[in-house]
Design a protein around this motif. Structure first.
Motif, PDB file in Angstrom:
ATOM      1  N   TYR A 493     -10.090  -3.072  -8.567  1.00  0.00           N
ATOM      2  CA  TYR A 493      -9.509  -3.383  -7.264  1.00  0.00           C
ATOM      3  C   TYR A 493      -8.705  -2.193  -6.740  1.00  0.00           C
ATOM      4  O   TYR A 493      -8.213  -1.362  -7.511  1.00  0.00           O
ATOM      5  CB  TYR A 493      -8.575  -4.603  -7.370  1.00  0.00           C
ATOM      6  CG  TYR A 493      -9.277  -5.884  -7.731  1.00  0.00           C
ATOM      7  CD1 TYR A 493      -9.734  -6.747  -6.752  1.00  0.00           C
ATOM      8  CD2 TYR A 493      -9.468  -6.241  -9.076  1.00  0.00           C
ATOM      9  CE1 TYR A 493     -10.365  -7.941  -7.084  1.00  0.00           C
ATOM     10  CE2 TYR A 493     -10.106  -7.417  -9.423  1.00  0.00           C
ATOM     11  CZ  TYR A 493     -10.558  -8.255  -8.416  1.00  0.00           C
ATOM     12  OH  TYR A 493     -11.192  -9.421  -8.754  1.00  0.00           O
ATOM     13  N   LYS A 494      -8.541  -2.154  -5.421  1.00  0.00           N
ATOM     14  CA  LYS A 494      -7.747  -1.083  -4.830  1.00  0.00           C
ATOM     15  C   LYS A 494      -6.272  -1.216  -5.196  1.00  0.00           C
ATOM     16  O   LYS A 494      -5.579  -0.231  -5.437  1.00  0.00           O
ATOM     17  CB  LYS A 494      -7.895  -1.110  -3.299  1.00  0.00           C
ATOM     18  CG  LYS A 494      -9.150  -0.446  -2.784  1.00  0.00           C
ATOM     19  CD  LYS A 494      -9.084  -0.342  -1.261  1.00  0.00           C
ATOM     20  CE  LYS A 494     -10.325   0.379  -0.728  1.00  0.00           C
ATOM     21  NZ  LYS A 494     -10.289   0.527   0.746  1.00  0.00           N
ATOM     22  N   PHE A 495      -5.792  -2.471  -5.193  1.00  0.00           N
ATOM     23  CA  PHE A 495      -4.377  -2.718  -5.466  1.00  0.00           C
ATOM     24  C   PHE A 495      -4.216  -3.907  -6.410  1.00  0.00           C
ATOM     25  O   PHE A 495      -4.988  -4.861  -6.359  1.00  0.00           O
ATOM     26  CB  PHE A 495      -3.618  -3.016  -4.164  1.00  0.00           C
ATOM     27  CG  PHE A 495      -3.759  -1.960  -3.113  1.00  0.00           C
ATOM     28  CD1 PHE A 495      -3.032  -0.784  -3.165  1.00  0.00           C
ATOM     29  CD2 PHE A 495      -4.654  -2.149  -2.056  1.00  0.00           C
ATOM     30  CE1 PHE A 495      -3.178   0.188  -2.195  1.00  0.00           C
ATOM     31  CE2 PHE A 495      -4.792  -1.191  -1.079  1.00  0.00           C
ATOM     32  CZ  PHE A 495      -4.064  -0.007  -1.146  1.00  0.00           C
ATOM     33  N   VAL A 496      -3.191  -3.832  -7.252  1.00  0.00           N
ATOM     34  CA  VAL A 496      -2.820  -4.951  -8.116  1.00  0.00           C
ATOM     35  C   VAL A 496      -1.392  -5.358  -7.734  1.00  0.00           C
ATOM     36  O   VAL A 496      -0.447  -4.574  -7.871  1.00  0.00           O
ATOM     37  CB  VAL A 496      -2.889  -4.579  -9.609  1.00  0.00           C
ATOM     38  CG1 VAL A 496      -2.490  -5.778 -10.463  1.00  0.00           C
ATOM     39  CG2 VAL A 496      -4.292  -4.102  -9.979  1.00  0.00           C
ATOM     40  N   ILE A 497      -1.283  -6.571  -7.246  1.00  0.00           N
ATOM     41  CA  ILE A 497       0.008  -7.056  -6.729  1.00  0.00           C
ATOM     42  C   ILE A 497       0.514  -8.221  -7.576  1.00  0.00           C
ATOM     43  O   ILE A 497      -0.242  -9.142  -7.897  1.00  0.00           O
ATOM     44  CB  ILE A 497      -0.127  -7.511  -5.255  1.00  0.00           C
ATOM     45  CG1 ILE A 497      -0.619  -6.357  -4.392  1.00  0.00           C
ATOM     46  CG2 ILE A 497       1.202  -8.039  -4.725  1.00  0.00           C
ATOM     47  CD1 ILE A 497      -0.848  -6.738  -2.953  1.00  0.00           C
ATOM     48  N   LEU A 576       2.941  -3.367  -6.502  1.00  0.00           N
ATOM     49  CA  LEU A 576       3.971  -4.049  -5.721  1.00  0.00           C
ATOM     50  C   LEU A 576       4.179  -5.442  -6.295  1.00  0.00           C
ATOM     51  O   LEU A 576       3.262  -6.027  -6.863  1.00  0.00           O
ATOM     52  CB  LEU A 576       3.510  -4.170  -4.251  1.00  0.00           C
ATOM     53  CG  LEU A 576       4.430  -4.873  -3.254  1.00  0.00           C
ATOM     54  CD1 LEU A 576       5.646  -3.993  -2.952  1.00  0.00           C
ATOM     55  CD2 LEU A 576       3.680  -5.164  -1.954  1.00  0.00           C
ATOM     56  N   ILE A 577       5.384  -5.965  -6.154  1.00  0.00           N
ATOM     57  CA  ILE A 577       5.627  -7.366  -6.512  1.00  0.00           C
ATOM     58  C   ILE A 577       6.267  -8.073  -5.321  1.00  0.00           C
ATOM     59  O   ILE A 577       7.128  -7.517  -4.628  1.00  0.00           O
ATOM     60  CB  ILE A 577       6.522  -7.506  -7.768  1.00  0.00           C
ATOM     61  CG1 ILE A 577       6.656  -9.006  -8.146  1.00  0.00           C
ATOM     62  CG2 ILE A 577       7.890  -6.872  -7.569  1.00  0.00           C
ATOM     63  CD1 ILE A 577       7.273  -9.257  -9.498  1.00  0.00           C
ATOM     64  N   ILE A 578       5.796  -9.299  -5.053  1.00  0.00           N
ATOM     65  CA  ILE A 578       6.345 -10.151  -3.984  1.00  0.00           C
ATOM     66  C   ILE A 578       7.024 -11.333  -4.669  1.00  0.00           C
ATOM     67  O   ILE A 578       6.393 -12.054  -5.448  1.00  0.00           O
ATOM     68  CB  ILE A 578       5.231 -10.637  -3.044  1.00  0.00           C
ATOM     69  CG1 ILE A 578       4.482  -9.429  -2.456  1.00  0.00           C
ATOM     70  CG2 ILE A 578       5.803 -11.512  -1.938  1.00  0.00           C
ATOM     71  CD1 ILE A 578       3.187  -9.783  -1.765  1.00  0.00           C
ATOM     72  N   GLY A 592      11.901   0.101 -11.636  1.00  0.00           N
ATOM     73  CA  GLY A 592      11.399   0.955 -10.574  1.00  0.00           C
ATOM     74  C   GLY A 592      10.111   0.521  -9.920  1.00  0.00           C
ATOM     75  O   GLY A 592       9.358   1.368  -9.411  1.00  0.00           O
ATOM     76  N   VAL A 593       9.810  -0.782  -9.900  1.00  0.00           N
ATOM     77  CA  VAL A 593       8.596  -1.284  -9.259  1.00  0.00           C
ATOM     78  C   VAL A 593       8.914  -1.682  -7.814  1.00  0.00           C
ATOM     79  O   VAL A 593       9.881  -2.418  -7.587  1.00  0.00           O
ATOM     80  CB  VAL A 593       8.029  -2.507 -10.023  1.00  0.00           C
ATOM     81  CG1 VAL A 593       6.814  -3.076  -9.303  1.00  0.00           C
ATOM     82  CG2 VAL A 593       7.675  -2.119 -11.441  1.00  0.00           C
ATOM     83  N   PRO A 594       8.148  -1.221  -6.818  1.00  0.00           N
ATOM     84  CA  PRO A 594       8.397  -1.612  -5.423  1.00  0.00           C
ATOM     85  C   PRO A 594       8.334  -3.139  -5.267  1.00  0.00           C
ATOM     86  O   PRO A 594       7.496  -3.797  -5.880  1.00  0.00           O
ATOM     87  CB  PRO A 594       7.256  -0.937  -4.657  1.00  0.00           C
ATOM     88  CG  PRO A 594       6.827   0.198  -5.528  1.00  0.00           C
ATOM     89  CD  PRO A 594       7.022  -0.279  -6.938  1.00  0.00           C
ATOM     90  N   ASP A 612      17.461   1.980  -5.428  1.00  0.00           N
ATOM     91  CA  ASP A 612      16.905   2.792  -4.357  1.00  0.00           C
ATOM     92  C   ASP A 612      16.373   1.888  -3.233  1.00  0.00           C
ATOM     93  O   ASP A 612      15.391   1.180  -3.426  1.00  0.00           O
ATOM     94  CB  ASP A 612      15.780   3.671  -4.914  1.00  0.00           C
ATOM     95  CG  ASP A 612      15.205   4.608  -3.864  1.00  0.00           C
ATOM     96  OD1 ASP A 612      15.659   4.551  -2.703  1.00  0.00           O
ATOM     97  OD2 ASP A 612      14.304   5.394  -4.206  1.00  0.00           O
ATOM     98  N   PRO A 613      16.985   1.909  -2.036  1.00  0.00           N
ATOM     99  CA  PRO A 613      16.538   1.024  -0.951  1.00  0.00           C
ATOM    100  C   PRO A 613      15.127   1.331  -0.456  1.00  0.00           C
ATOM    101  O   PRO A 613      14.517   0.490   0.221  1.00  0.00           O
ATOM    102  CB  PRO A 613      17.572   1.274   0.160  1.00  0.00           C
ATOM    103  CG  PRO A 613      18.186   2.586  -0.157  1.00  0.00           C
ATOM    104  CD  PRO A 613      18.146   2.719  -1.644  1.00  0.00           C
ATOM    105  N   LEU A 614      14.598   2.498  -0.803  1.00  0.00           N
ATOM    106  CA  LEU A 614      13.223   2.827  -0.428  1.00  0.00           C
ATOM    107  C   LEU A 614      12.217   2.089  -1.302  1.00  0.00           C
ATOM    108  O   LEU A 614      11.025   2.039  -0.985  1.00  0.00           O
ATOM    109  CB  LEU A 614      12.993   4.338  -0.537  1.00  0.00           C
ATOM    110  CG  LEU A 614      13.857   5.216   0.390  1.00  0.00           C
ATOM    111  CD1 LEU A 614      13.581   6.683   0.119  1.00  0.00           C
ATOM    112  CD2 LEU A 614      13.579   4.874   1.851  1.00  0.00           C
ATOM    113  N   LYS A 615      12.712   1.479  -2.389  1.00  0.00           N
ATOM    114  CA  LYS A 615      11.825   0.801  -3.336  1.00  0.00           C
ATOM    115  C   LYS A 615      11.640  -0.685  -3.022  1.00  0.00           C
ATOM    116  O   LYS A 615      10.801  -1.333  -3.634  1.00  0.00           O
ATOM    117  CB  LYS A 615      12.389   0.945  -4.760  1.00  0.00           C
ATOM    118  CG  LYS A 615      12.165   2.310  -5.395  1.00  0.00           C
ATOM    119  CD  LYS A 615      10.761   2.419  -5.967  1.00  0.00           C
ATOM    120  CE  LYS A 615      10.592   3.656  -6.821  1.00  0.00           C
ATOM    121  NZ  LYS A 615       9.226   3.742  -7.361  1.00  0.00           N
TER     122      LYS A 615
END
Length: 662
Positions: A493-497, A576-578, A592-594, A612-615
């Motif tokens: 897959y392109k992304f793993v979320i 990424l994690i939601i 350090g995971v977005p 880090d707020p960019l994360k």
């Protein structure tokens, strides 16, 4: 519903179906603590006929049998009051009622008219029994006038309510004693409220001009605890702790008379009738014995604590440190900056960390910051309570850091026996006496900041600037089949979320709906070639299973299959994690995971991700009622529309931006 809630109102001795009414607005008096922003100083009044008509409506439509007049100054218009009482008496409504009045506005004629019209309770804003304080508050009355009004009101058989204030600039033990003596003379009980400079009052503008910089929401949050704790200590000669102690002592002194009233004996009679004389007698005897043992046991300990209160601490004298970090995974992670600084500034001290069993796995992973780990259970069983006491009593320390959120009250009582010197932390209101350095918290301070504030007690004694970062070394070397699955998915897959759709069982109100999560996953897997990994513990297996079943493919349920360390290793491989406001949100910031964080009833300014707020990106509803979760209390909102007010399209937009998809 309102009438049912008001049925056993404290303003009456009997149970009534009662509601509030207003007959006037405005108050011409200039007491410095009163807020006139709503009604102003101009006095205006409804006609007596209009008020009587409303009472007819309330009785006929809702069946009230009592009412409370909530006017600022009910007896100001003497002619109107006498006319109203005559009309109410002639209406034959048979309603009982109460009102508030100033002591300088009542006399025999007024009281007789009120009594004849069915009034049974009168409240007086006495505030103080000291002429010095009355003048300072601009009350425009005297102790002699108060004394006369109370005598006259008692003569007519009214129940009297007294509203009292403590904490005026000139308040001392002597002025408070004068208030107690005045009420005792008339055999009245009462409770004190701290003098609080409410925004918009003369008191606020004089003593708190700097607070005008705060936003309306910040002011509301900060001033919401005004009845429990002195938000601002305005006294010239009392410390905050002395003021709290004086208030508690004064209320105890006054309310001992309540035990001697018929209410006490009526309640006692009911208990005896229900449980028997022997059972009730044993209960009261045991209670008296417990109080005596408690007082003897704590007297010497509390005396030592008072002597050390708020004194600067020499770091060189500290050899043993105990850090109490209760609650969940996220709370332990947010204590990392505190643990790092303690380890750095006290390299030779033995550090013991106490955590709950639900957070033991993350504590194991942070083992470089302590020498000894103690795991306790907060379950409400006798075995767990005995085990907790044993473990706490064996953890002797020179300094105790009772970290934020506020420590359980039962633990607070044990702290004087654990530490031989200093106890620093955030006590529940009323438990400040168990701490040498009790700290108060500001609603919008982040938990990391609140934890680091405890080290300010050492400022000027060798501590340099504090490191507030979450950066730490964690060993994530694990062997697990699920890691191989993730690695294969990254190739396919392109992304793993990652998704954390759950939360603690008792905090389900923090969860975005299952439907929203499943719809979002469908879009990501079908349109953007994403693999969705559902994470969680054993309690979230069924939740994740239901969500995964709604998706044809592109979803893998790992709930209950991984330890926390293995979950961290899996998360390290995610794009990424939601997640809801949960422990895994803070795990993501730690490693350090977005992350995309969804906040509903909880306060993102206090409990949000740190780093880090960019994360990370925080999404929240703009509903006025949020955040409604109070620190240390359960979530009471059973229908949290705020969390589900966050739209799928808004989350999707942020996710695509995080993934770099146009």
């Amino acid at each position: 519903v309102y009438l049912n809630n008001m049925r056993n109102n404290w303003m009456f001795d009997k149970s009534f179906s009662v509601t509030n009414i207003l007959t006037s607005r405005g108050c011409p008096y200039q007491c410095i603590y009163c807020d006139h922003s709503m009604w102003g100083h101009k006095f205006r009044q409804r006609s007596a006929n209009n008020v009587i008509a409303e009472l007819h409506h309330l009785k006929n439509e809702f069946g009230i049998d009592a009412f409370i007049i909530s006017d600022d100054t009910f007896c100001l218009n003497r002619k109107w009051v006498l006319d109203f009482c005559v009309q109410l008496n002639e209406s034959n409504l048979g309603l009982k009622w109460m009102c508030n009045a100033r002591v300088n506005l009542v006399d025999e004629e007024i009281l007789q008219a009120l009594k004849k019209a069915g009034c049974i309770t009168i409240g007086f804003g006495i505030e103080s029994g000291s002429d010095l304080i009355l003048n300072e508050l601009n009350k425009k009355t005297t102790r002699k006038r108060i004394d006369s009004a109370l005598s006259l009101t008692k003569k007519f058989g009214f129940k009297i309510l007294t509203y009292l204030i403590i904490g005026s600039p000139s308040d001392t033990v002597e002025t408070v004693t004068q208030t107690i003596e005045l009420l005792k003379k008339h055999k009245l009980s009462g409770g004190f409220n701290y003098l609080t400079p409410i925004p918009g009052t003369k008191l606020f503008n004089k003593y708190c001009p700097d607070q005008n910089k705060l936003t309306t929401d910040e002011l509301l949050m900060k001033w919401s605890k005004w009845q429990d704790y002195p938000m601002v200590n305005l006294t010239n000669s009392l410390t905050t702790q002395e003021l709290i102690h004086l208030k508690n002592k004064a209320e105890m002194n006054l309310n001992i008379y309540r035990l001697l009233t018929l209410t006490f004996f009526r309640d006692l009679k009911a208990k005896v009738k229900k449980r028997g004389l022997k059972s009730v007698g044993l209960e009261y005897s045991f209670d008296l014995l417990k109080r005596k043992v408690f007082n003897n046991l704590y007297s010497s300990k509390l005396k030592r604590i008072t002597q050390l209160r708020n004194k600067s601490i020499d770091p060189k004298s500290v050899q043993r440190i105990l850090v109490i970090k209760l609650y969940g995974i996220g709370n332990v992670i947010l204590s990392v900056p505190l643990l790092k600084n303690i380890k750095h500034h006290f390299p030779n001290a033995k550090i013991t960390l106490i955590v709950e069993d639900r957070a033991k796995e993350i504590a194991y992973m942070l083992n470089s910051y302590y020498d000894c780990l103690t795991i306790v259970s907060m379950k409400n069983t006798l075995t767990c309570k005995i085990d907790l006491v044993k473990k706490l009593m064996s953890s002797k320390a020179d300094v105790i850091f009772s970290t934020f959120p506020m420590t359980n009250n039962n633990i607070s009582r044990l702290l004087p026996f654990i530490s031989s010197k200093y106890i620093i932390g955030y006590p529940q209101p009323g438990f400040e006496k168990f701490y040498t350095h009790p700290l108060s918290f500001y609603y919008f301070d982040h938990e990391v900041i609140l934890n680091l504030k405890m080290l300010h007690c050492f400022r000027g004694r060798g501590l340099s600037d504090l490191d507030d970062s979450l950066e730490t070394q964690i060993n994530l070397d694990v062997n697990h089949n699920q890691l191989l699955v993730i690695q294969k998915a990254k190739k396919k897959y392109k992304f793993v979320i990652g998704f954390h759709c759950g939360s603690r069982i008792d905090l389900k109100q923090k969860r975005w709906s299952e439907k929203n999560f499943s719809e979002l996953m469908k879009i990501l897997s079908s349109q953007y070639e994403c693999m969705n990994i559902l994470l969680g513990g054993f309690s979230e297996i069924n939740l994740n299973t239901r969500i995964a079943q709604e998706i044809n493919e592109g979803a893998l349920n790992m709930a209950g299959k991984l330890t926390l360390k293995e979950t961290c290793a899996v998360m390290k491989n995610l794009d990424l994690i939601i997640t809801n406001d949960s422990g895994l949100l803070h795990v993501a910031t730690l490693i350090g995971v977005p992350a995309v964080a969804l906040f509903g009833p909880t306060n993102e300014k206090k409990n949000g991700p740190w780093g880090d707020p960019l994360k990370y990106t925080i999404l929240k509803s703009d509903m006025d009622c949020r955040p409604c979760h109070a620190v240390g209390k359960p979530l009471e909102c059973n229908d949290p529309k705020c969390i589900n007010n966050i739209k799928i399209t808004d989350v999707l937009e942020v996710v695509l931006e995080r993934l770099g998809i146009n």
